[in-house]
Design a protein around this motif. Structure first.
Motif, PDB file in Angstrom:
ATOM      1  N   ALA A 119      38.867  45.462  42.977  1.00 46.08           N
ATOM      2  CA  ALA A 119      38.868  44.552  41.831  1.00 46.08           C
ATOM      3  C   ALA A 119      38.512  45.303  40.549  1.00 46.08           C
ATOM      4  N   LEU A 120      37.484  46.162  40.618  1.00 44.29           N
ATOM      5  CA  LEU A 120      37.056  46.904  39.422  1.00 44.29           C
ATOM      6  C   LEU A 120      38.166  47.836  38.947  1.00 44.29           C
TER       7      LEU A 120
ATOM      8  N   ILE B  65      38.415  43.464  33.891  1.00 42.51           N
ATOM      9  CA  ILE B  65      37.402  42.418  33.952  1.00 42.51           C
ATOM     10  C   ILE B  65      36.486  42.515  32.741  1.00 42.51           C
TER      11      ILE B  65
ATOM     12  N   LEU C  65      25.039  48.465  39.675  1.00 45.61           N
ATOM     13  CA  LEU C  65      25.004  49.196  40.946  1.00 45.61           C
ATOM     14  C   LEU C  65      23.835  50.161  41.008  1.00 45.61           C
TER      15      LEU C  65
ATOM     16  N   TYR D 297      41.769  45.123  37.978  1.00 44.16           N
ATOM     17  CA  TYR D 297      41.765  44.105  36.943  1.00 44.16           C
ATOM     18  C   TYR D 297      40.935  44.541  35.745  1.00 44.16           C
TER      19      TYR D 297
ATOM     20  N   LEU E 248      28.876  45.358  35.210  1.00 44.49           N
ATOM     21  CA  LEU E 248      29.008  45.339  36.672  1.00 44.49           C
ATOM     22  C   LEU E 248      28.750  46.726  37.251  1.00 44.49           C
ATOM     23  N   GLN E 249      29.214  47.767  36.548  1.00 49.27           N
ATOM     24  CA  GLN E 249      28.977  49.125  37.053  1.00 49.27           C
ATOM     25  C   GLN E 249      27.501  49.507  36.952  1.00 49.27           C
TER      26      GLN E 249
ATOM     27  N   ALA F  39      32.769  44.511  51.765  1.00 53.15           N
ATOM     28  CA  ALA F  39      32.433  43.967  50.445  1.00 53.15           C
ATOM     29  C   ALA F  39      32.591  45.034  49.361  1.00 53.15           C
ATOM     30  N   GLY F  40      32.167  46.268  49.674  1.00 55.58           N
ATOM     31  CA  GLY F  40      32.227  47.344  48.684  1.00 55.58           C
ATOM     32  C   GLY F  40      33.658  47.730  48.353  1.00 55.58           C
TER      33      GLY F  40
ATOM     34  N   ILE G 150      30.825  51.637  46.961  1.00 54.17           N
ATOM     35  CA  ILE G 150      31.630  51.384  45.762  1.00 54.17           C
ATOM     36  C   ILE G 150      31.883  52.688  45.009  1.00 54.17           C
TER      37      ILE G 150
ATOM     38  N   ALA H  64      36.353  45.795  48.617  1.00 52.22           N
ATOM     39  CA  ALA H  64      36.937  44.696  47.839  1.00 52.22           C
ATOM     40  C   ALA H  64      36.513  44.800  46.378  1.00 52.22           C
ATOM     41  N   ALA H  65      35.219  45.023  46.137  1.00 55.48           N
ATOM     42  CA  ALA H  65      34.728  45.110  44.764  1.00 55.48           C
ATOM     43  C   ALA H  65      35.350  46.299  44.033  1.00 55.48           C
TER      44      ALA H  65
END
Lengths: 287, 261
Positions: B87-88, B93, B103, B91, B99-100, B80-81, B147, B83-84
């Protein structure tokens, strides 16, 4: 056309992000909200108990001076441990970043922060072995000194402070080291060639530039120490009652969860308040 | 005071710090090889406590549970980490900064507060205490570390490589698996080792979330310490600390925390 491409990109981003963030939502942010809700209840809302909304849990904090006293005791413990860790750790980070050179620096740095990634409970237990009466420290001191000292630090506030400094010292060394490493050596050379003395260089150049690292380390130490309960329990014995141990008791011994939730939230508020107070300093330091 | 004198003083100071950090751990390890049940000196070598450990089913079960929980947590948090992080990184976003920032709470809020909040929530939704709750809690604590470590590695990644692969006809999935992931693999391995360490060493959250009698190793040690200590605890503690330090030494080879590459 480009709009639909952005749309698939957005879907991909969402698919990649959602596992991590949904997990954090379910395991951290929803629980914190549930705790806020619980802190206003008279009893737990399951197991067929009667419950209603109440402010009694917060009133209990205000009306029972013990809670405030213990909270202050925990904040004081946090301040003492943080101050000692910064005073001991910063010079260590300085030596690592500016005195030691080459391959040995990497190895020494690793040695200093390695304990930080090992089990904190086990390290606290190791201090219990060293500090207990007739323990290793006592026997060593007795063997070196000619008179009988009967050193027994176990179950004292000193033991708790020693154990916590040992646990959290690597944080401030790590953050200060990163900040110090970013200082260009030629700046120090320039100051020296312009006739600045060592103390002036330290006060006017190194400390201001390393301040973000020192403050970050201090915050990383202070926050968990205020909420510590395992360290006071093991090293403090019966004298190890702190705010954190009272919260622990509400959940594992007394089973007054709403009161525990309220006490936890007050702790969270204090921690956030202190972070907010420190944030102008942090912002000034990081700009 | 000459510079060389100061440098020597600095090295001595560093030595003292290392002594302070390692002496109690070494003393604890030494005592696990001491014959006396009451930690009495002089030292007499014995492996009795390790033999007893080997026959202690309660400790062995808890140790095995700690290990497999940590493995499950490592797989989930790393997947999961990573993948995130991708994405960060890839893209643009909206709300990336938020989002950061999200964490930080799992790292920055005292575990006492996070752990008790999880206990309340899991009871509220009917899941209660137990190993599934422990795993959910550990993954949440490990995710931010994964992450941060993977993102750090991604920052050394050349975006044009992805564009080149795409212009040669590779789809987004192929680009990720054949170009991006191989490059950031050291970061992923380091993140996985961090996740394992976070879970394997975690005490506070496990303490509130695990079923009594069905606990992880650190929780069992805490309960045992509070009843009074025996060299058996030294023996298991020595094994734990040796294991987690070995893991971190391997992680350091991949992550180079704080070091320049």
């Amino acid at each position: 056309m480009s709009g639909s491409l952005a749309r698939t990109d957005r879907l991909r981003a969402l698919a990649l992000l959602s596992p991590a963030y949904l997990w954090l939502m379910a395991a951290v942010f929803l629980p914190l909200s549930a705790m806020a809700f619980f802190s206003f209840l008279s009893d737990v809302p399951f197991g067929g108990r009667d419950w209603q909304f109440t402010l009694d849990n917060y009133r209990a904090f205000l009306e029972t001076p013990t809670y405030a006293t213990l909270l202050w005791k925990s904040v004081k413990l946090g301040l003492i441990v943080t101050a000692l860790s910064v005073l001991i750790g910063f010079p260590c980070a300085y030596v690592l970043a500016k005195v030691v050179r080459g391959r040995s620096r990497e190895a020494l740095f690793l040695l200093v922060i390695l304990p930080f990634w090992s089990n904190s409970l086990v390290r606290i237990f190791s201090w219990a072995i060293v500090l207990r009466g007739n323990g290793i420290l006592g026997s060593t001191v007795d063997a070196i000194l000619p008179w009988d000292v009967r050193l027994n630090l176990m179950f004292s506030p000193t033991a708790i402070v020693i154990g916590l400094v040992h646990s959290y010292l690597p944080y401030v060394i790590l953050t200060s080291y990163l900040a110090l490493q970013a200082i260009d050596d030629s700046l120090i050379e320039a100051a020296r060639s312009l006739g600045a003395r060592r103390r002036t260089i330290l006060r006017r150049l190194i400390l201001p530039l390393a301040a973000p690292g020192i403050i970050a380390g201090a915050v990383l130490i202070f926050v968990p120490v205020v909420g510590s309960f395992m360290e006071p329990r093991i090293l403090g014995g019966r004298r190890g009652t702190y705010y954190g141990t009272v919260i622990e008791d509400q959940f594992v011994a007394v089973f007054n969860w709403p009161l525990g939730a309220a006490l936890s939230f007050i702790l969270l508020a204090v921690v956030l308040g202190i972070l907010a107070l420190a944030s102008p300093a942090i912002r000034r330091a990081t700009l | 005071m000459t510079n060389r004198f100061l440098a020597r003083l600095g090295r001595i100071y560093l030595g003292l710090i290392l002594f302070f950090l390692y002496a109690p751990i070494l003393a604890m390890a030494a005592m696990s090889f001491n014959a006396s049940e009451f930690y009495q000196l002089p030292f007499r070598f014995s492996t009795e406590w390790y033999e007893r450990l080997w026959r202690n089913d309660e400790i062995l079960t808890a140790a095995w549970r700690s290990v497999w929980i940590a493995v499950v947590v490592t797989v989930l948090a790393t997947a999961a980490g990573t993948a995130a992080s991708i994405a960060l990184f890839r893209y643009d976003i909206p709300g990336k900064r938020i989002l950061q920032v999200l964490l930080f709470p799992p790292i920055a809020i005292p575990w006492l507060i996070t752990g008790t909040a999880m206990l309340i929530f899991f009871f509220g939704i009917g899941v209660g205490r137990g190993t599934p709750s422990v795993i959910v809690g550990h993954v949440a604590l490990a995710l931010p570390y994964v992450i941060v470590v993977v993102t750090a590695r991604l920052s050394t990644f050349d975006r044009t490589l992805e564009e080149a692969a795409r212009s040669l006809g590779a789809g987004p999935f192929t680009v990720t698996m054949r170009v991006t992931v191989p490059w950031i693999l050291p970061g992923i391995v380091a993140g996985a080792l961090f996740a394992f360490a976070v879970s394997f060493d975690q005490f506070v959250v496990s303490y509130f979330l695990s079923e009594p009698g069905d606990t992880t190793l650190p929780v069992l040690i805490y309960t045992a310490i509070r009843k009074g200590f025996t060299p058996e605890i030294n023996a298991i503690s020595t094994i734990i600390i040796g294991l987690s330090m070995a893991i971190m030494l391997v992680a350091a080879r991949y992550a180079k925390f704080g070091g320049e590459r």
